[in-house]
Design a protein around this motif. Sequence first.
Motif, PDB file in Angstrom:
ATOM      1  N   VAL A   1      49.067 -21.981  89.320  1.00 58.17           N
ATOM      2  CA  VAL A   1      47.611 -22.893  88.784  1.00 58.17           C
ATOM      3  C   VAL A   1      48.620 -24.407  88.578  1.00 58.17           C
ATOM      4  O   VAL A   1      49.738 -24.711  88.397  1.00 58.17           O
ATOM      5  N   THR A   2      47.301 -25.174  88.665  1.00 55.75           N
ATOM      6  CA  THR A   2      47.815 -26.616  88.360  1.00 55.75           C
ATOM      7  C   THR A   2      47.028 -27.220  87.136  1.00 55.75           C
ATOM      8  O   THR A   2      45.808 -26.976  87.042  1.00 55.75           O
ATOM      9  N   VAL A   3      47.555 -27.719  86.085  1.00 57.44           N
ATOM     10  CA  VAL A   3      47.217 -28.296  84.958  1.00 57.44           C
ATOM     11  C   VAL A   3      47.708 -29.511  84.981  1.00 57.44           C
ATOM     12  O   VAL A   3      48.871 -29.980  84.940  1.00 57.44           O
ATOM     13  N   ASP A   4      47.105 -30.583  84.813  1.00 60.25           N
ATOM     14  CA  ASP A   4      47.407 -31.913  84.625  1.00 60.25           C
ATOM     15  C   ASP A   4      48.379 -32.585  85.627  1.00 60.25           C
ATOM     16  O   ASP A   4      49.120 -33.098  85.385  1.00 60.25           O
ATOM     17  N   GLY A   5      47.811 -31.849  86.747  1.00 61.32           N
ATOM     18  CA  GLY A   5      48.767 -32.542  88.106  1.00 61.32           C
ATOM     19  C   GLY A   5      49.932 -31.753  88.364  1.00 61.32           C
ATOM     20  O   GLY A   5      50.596 -31.972  89.338  1.00 61.32           O
ATOM     21  N   GLU A   6      50.167 -30.908  87.423  1.00 67.31           N
ATOM     22  CA  GLU A   6      51.765 -30.027  87.584  1.00 67.31           C
ATOM     23  C   GLU A   6      51.380 -28.734  88.064  1.00 67.31           C
ATOM     24  O   GLU A   6      50.440 -28.034  87.289  1.00 67.31           O
ATOM     25  N   VAL A   7      52.077 -28.073  88.914  1.00 63.61           N
ATOM     26  CA  VAL A   7      52.114 -26.568  89.217  1.00 63.61           C
ATOM     27  C   VAL A   7      52.916 -25.786  88.485  1.00 63.61           C
ATOM     28  O   VAL A   7      54.172 -25.923  88.024  1.00 63.61           O
ATOM     29  N   LYS A   8      52.056 -24.811  87.748  1.00 55.99           N
ATOM     30  CA  LYS A   8      52.829 -23.778  86.965  1.00 55.99           C
ATOM     31  C   LYS A   8      52.807 -22.369  87.521  1.00 55.99           C
ATOM     32  O   LYS A   8      51.632 -22.077  88.000  1.00 55.99           O
ATOM     33  N   ARG A   9      53.974 -21.611  87.593  1.00 55.17           N
ATOM     34  CA  ARG A   9      53.747 -20.466  88.150  1.00 55.17           C
ATOM     35  C   ARG A   9      53.697 -19.535  86.950  1.00 55.17           C
ATOM     36  O   ARG A   9      54.499 -19.437  85.690  1.00 55.17           O
ATOM     37  N   ILE A  10      52.669 -18.481  87.114  1.00 55.20           N
ATOM     38  CA  ILE A  10      52.688 -17.319  86.031  1.00 55.20           C
ATOM     39  C   ILE A  10      52.779 -16.145  86.496  1.00 55.20           C
ATOM     40  O   ILE A  10      52.280 -15.759  87.580  1.00 55.20           O
ATOM     41  N   GLY A  11      53.726 -15.310  86.091  1.00 52.31           N
ATOM     42  CA  GLY A  11      54.161 -14.024  86.649  1.00 52.31           C
ATOM     43  C   GLY A  11      52.920 -12.965  86.268  1.00 52.31           C
ATOM     44  O   GLY A  11      52.295 -13.220  85.229  1.00 52.31           O
ATOM     45  N   ILE A  12      52.770 -12.044  87.168  1.00 50.64           N
ATOM     46  CA  ILE A  12      52.016 -10.892  86.963  1.00 50.64           C
ATOM     47  C   ILE A  12      52.689  -9.467  86.767  1.00 50.64           C
ATOM     48  O   ILE A  12      53.602  -9.126  87.833  1.00 50.64           O
ATOM     49  N   THR A  13      52.773  -9.073  85.482  1.00 52.63           N
ATOM     50  CA  THR A  13      53.549  -7.738  85.322  1.00 52.63           C
ATOM     51  C   THR A  13      53.146  -6.671  86.164  1.00 52.63           C
ATOM     52  O   THR A  13      53.951  -5.992  86.815  1.00 52.63           O
ATOM     53  N   ARG A  14      51.798  -6.387  86.241  1.00 51.25           N
ATOM     54  CA  ARG A  14      51.188  -5.404  86.827  1.00 51.25           C
ATOM     55  C   ARG A  14      49.784  -5.471  87.131  1.00 51.25           C
ATOM     56  O   ARG A  14      48.925  -5.982  86.432  1.00 51.25           O
ATOM     57  N   ILE A  15      49.005  -4.556  87.973  1.00 54.03           N
ATOM     58  CA  ILE A  15      47.776  -4.520  88.192  1.00 54.03           C
ATOM     59  C   ILE A  15      47.675  -3.137  88.521  1.00 54.03           C
ATOM     60  O   ILE A  15      48.113  -2.251  89.138  1.00 54.03           O
ATOM     61  N   HIS A  16      46.654  -2.301  87.369  1.00 54.22           N
ATOM     62  CA  HIS A  16      46.325  -1.143  87.649  1.00 54.22           C
ATOM     63  C   HIS A  16      45.140  -0.772  87.322  1.00 54.22           C
ATOM     64  O   HIS A  16      44.148  -1.507  87.135  1.00 54.22           O
ATOM     65  N   MET A  17      44.791   0.566  87.976  1.00 54.78           N
ATOM     66  CA  MET A  17      43.344   1.185  88.094  1.00 54.78           C
ATOM     67  C   MET A  17      43.208   1.782  86.762  1.00 54.78           C
ATOM     68  O   MET A  17      44.131   2.532  86.188  1.00 54.78           O
ATOM     69  N   GLU A  18      41.624   1.539  86.551  1.00 58.15           N
ATOM     70  CA  GLU A  18      41.154   2.363  85.508  1.00 58.15           C
ATOM     71  C   GLU A  18      39.789   2.692  85.386  1.00 58.15           C
ATOM     72  O   GLU A  18      39.075   1.957  86.183  1.00 58.15           O
ATOM     73  N   GLU A  19      39.030   3.366  84.612  1.00 55.87           N
ATOM     74  CA  GLU A  19      37.894   3.393  84.286  1.00 55.87           C
ATOM     75  C   GLU A  19      37.053   2.895  83.049  1.00 55.87           C
ATOM     76  O   GLU A  19      37.907   2.834  82.183  1.00 55.87           O
ATOM     77  N   ASP A  20      36.085   2.337  83.276  1.00 57.27           N
ATOM     78  CA  ASP A  20      35.448   1.844  81.876  1.00 57.27           C
ATOM     79  C   ASP A  20      35.057   2.750  81.087  1.00 57.27           C
ATOM     80  O   ASP A  20      34.732   4.056  81.475  1.00 57.27           O
ATOM     81  N   ALA A  21      34.700   2.524  79.814  1.00 57.81           N
ATOM     82  CA  ALA A  21      33.941   3.284  78.787  1.00 57.81           C
ATOM     83  C   ALA A  21      32.459   2.891  78.836  1.00 57.81           C
ATOM     84  O   ALA A  21      32.171   2.148  79.582  1.00 57.81           O
ATOM     85  N   GLY A  22      31.975   3.799  78.179  1.00 54.61           N
ATOM     86  CA  GLY A  22      30.479   3.373  77.949  1.00 54.61           C
ATOM     87  C   GLY A  22      30.129   2.184  77.193  1.00 54.61           C
ATOM     88  O   GLY A  22      31.094   1.288  76.925  1.00 54.61           O
ATOM     89  N   LYS A  23      28.878   2.008  76.638  1.00 55.39           N
ATOM     90  CA  LYS A  23      28.540   0.858  75.756  1.00 55.39           C
ATOM     91  C   LYS A  23      27.691   1.393  74.373  1.00 55.39           C
ATOM     92  O   LYS A  23      26.827   2.034  74.423  1.00 55.39           O
ATOM     93  N   SER A  24      28.467   0.756  73.498  1.00 52.41           N
ATOM     94  CA  SER A  24      27.822   0.912  72.102  1.00 52.41           C
ATOM     95  C   SER A  24      26.560  -0.118  71.584  1.00 52.41           C
ATOM     96  O   SER A  24      27.055  -1.373  71.937  1.00 52.41           O
ATOM     97  N   ILE A  25      25.462   0.078  71.417  1.00 51.72           N
ATOM     98  CA  ILE A  25      24.494  -0.841  71.209  1.00 51.72           C
ATOM     99  C   ILE A  25      24.215  -0.827  69.703  1.00 51.72           C
ATOM    100  O   ILE A  25      23.672   0.081  69.216  1.00 51.72           O
ATOM    101  N   HIS A  26      24.478  -1.916  69.000  1.00 55.80           N
ATOM    102  CA  HIS A  26      24.176  -2.008  67.533  1.00 55.80           C
ATOM    103  C   HIS A  26      22.730  -2.840  67.175  1.00 55.80           C
ATOM    104  O   HIS A  26      22.631  -2.769  65.862  1.00 55.80           O
ATOM    105  N   ASP A  27      22.045  -3.286  67.985  1.00 52.54           N
ATOM    106  CA  ASP A  27      20.920  -4.295  67.600  1.00 52.54           C
ATOM    107  C   ASP A  27      19.780  -3.645  68.070  1.00 52.54           C
ATOM    108  O   ASP A  27      18.616  -4.677  68.048  1.00 52.54           O
ATOM    109  N   GLN A  28      19.411  -2.475  68.415  1.00 52.59           N
ATOM    110  CA  GLN A  28      18.211  -1.970  68.823  1.00 52.59           C
ATOM    111  C   GLN A  28      17.612  -0.980  67.754  1.00 52.59           C
ATOM    112  O   GLN A  28      16.403  -0.788  67.885  1.00 52.59           O
ATOM    113  N   ASP A  29      18.470  -0.504  66.812  1.00 53.18           N
ATOM    114  CA  ASP A  29      17.869   0.493  65.942  1.00 53.18           C
ATOM    115  C   ASP A  29      18.477   0.157  64.428  1.00 53.18           C
ATOM    116  O   ASP A  29      19.736  -0.039  64.283  1.00 53.18           O
TER     117      ASP A  29
END
Length: 482
Positions: free
Chosen positions: A113-141
Amino acid sequence: MTEELHDKYEAVIGLEVHCQLLTQSKAFAPVSTEFGGMPNTQVTPLCLGHPGTLPVLNENLVRYTIKMGLATNCGVAKKSIFARKNYFYPDLPKGYQISQYETPICHDGHLDVTVDGEVKRIGITRIHMEEDAGKSIHDQDPYNTLIDLNRAGTPLIEIVSEPDIRSPQEAYAYLNRIKQIVQYLEICDGNMEEGSLRCDANVSIRPRGQKELGTRTELKNMNSFRNVERALEYEIRRQIRLVENGGEVNQQTLLWDANEMKTRQMRTKEEAHDYRYFPEPDLPPVMVTEAMLDEIRAELPEMPDVRKQRFVDEYGMSPEDAHNLTNDRYLADYFEEVVDRVGDPKPVSNIVLTEVLRVLNDRSITINEFPVSTERLAELIQIREDDKINSSAMTEIFNEMLKQEKGAEDLAKELNLIQVSDNSFLEPIVQEVIEDHPDEVERYKDGKKGLVGFFIGQVMQRSQGKANPQLVREMITEKLED
């Protein structure tokens, strides 16, 4: 807090980014992931956690994750396994989330990535697959929390960075790079406000020069890029202030309150052992062959940096203009579709980088929501290039196109903005203006050549703005030089 005190410490930041994938069905169940359905209509017995139901892996979950891994310079595991992440929450009826733990499918990557004209390398440890959870709704009842399980089982990838980020600005740039890449790959729309891109941050501080990491906190509930930047800045300052006053940072999970512009405690932070991970018994290992990798590599699109350089080389753009156009994949697509219709990229980039971006920013919309199609914008540019309208008329027509579906030329006629390039119409007006201003004619002939603008203005006024100014200039100059 003084800048000197801030400079005494160094922030250490790692980001965990969740991307909701644009698959048509869920990670392990054949049911739609389309956004906006009635609550609890896009569910199966598996989503509801019914006993005896078995997951079936969505192949596109694997392919999309590998695409992201290849685009972020990751290694791809030939064999990886799913795991159960166990915890209890009302929107997780199974009591566990299918994820990956010890063997992520993608690992050891990086992004620049480039910030203030300087290139910075950021490591990525891992990318993994998963499923999402549902959604809790607190403002309708007023008395109950409601649960919508439409989102339960939606495919996600989690991108975990190394703790290489040192400032909120670097975090912002890294997040923007992730968004850019998933858009270019067409695996996620990257919309953080709608939740398809979500970010948690692990933050700690340490005295500059110290190698040992400090105690970290986790930040959640940051629903925009700017809120990520603001939340990190607040938390870094909070930790510095706490340490300077003799206190200690406690490991905990904090929620960002965008209204109050501060964090508040959610819970003490969990560790991996709290989730009692174990291999998912109902799914076989994911096996990735070289043939599959070659096939996915061949599907990768032109990536942002390559496209940016092509815009510089092919269209003669400045690097800054090329960056502004290619930063958003859909804006770059829009631009190139208009260029294909017009031919010349220069007038297209002029209007896209000024008028189009102005509207997108003013209305806080994306180019996909922009009301003027590429066909209509190309028509507007073309009638300007053909000298049928002048520049001020172009702006007027553009603003009208935002309100109406009509074509540019139809609007130009309707608004009486078509420019006249007919010599027989302009000749008597030009002659009349010259005859009415003998003093100015003499001054022009005495060397005051700048007066040509005065004569053009007079002709434009008498033609009610319809005259083609370039043609008028030629006609006036010819007559005055006789």
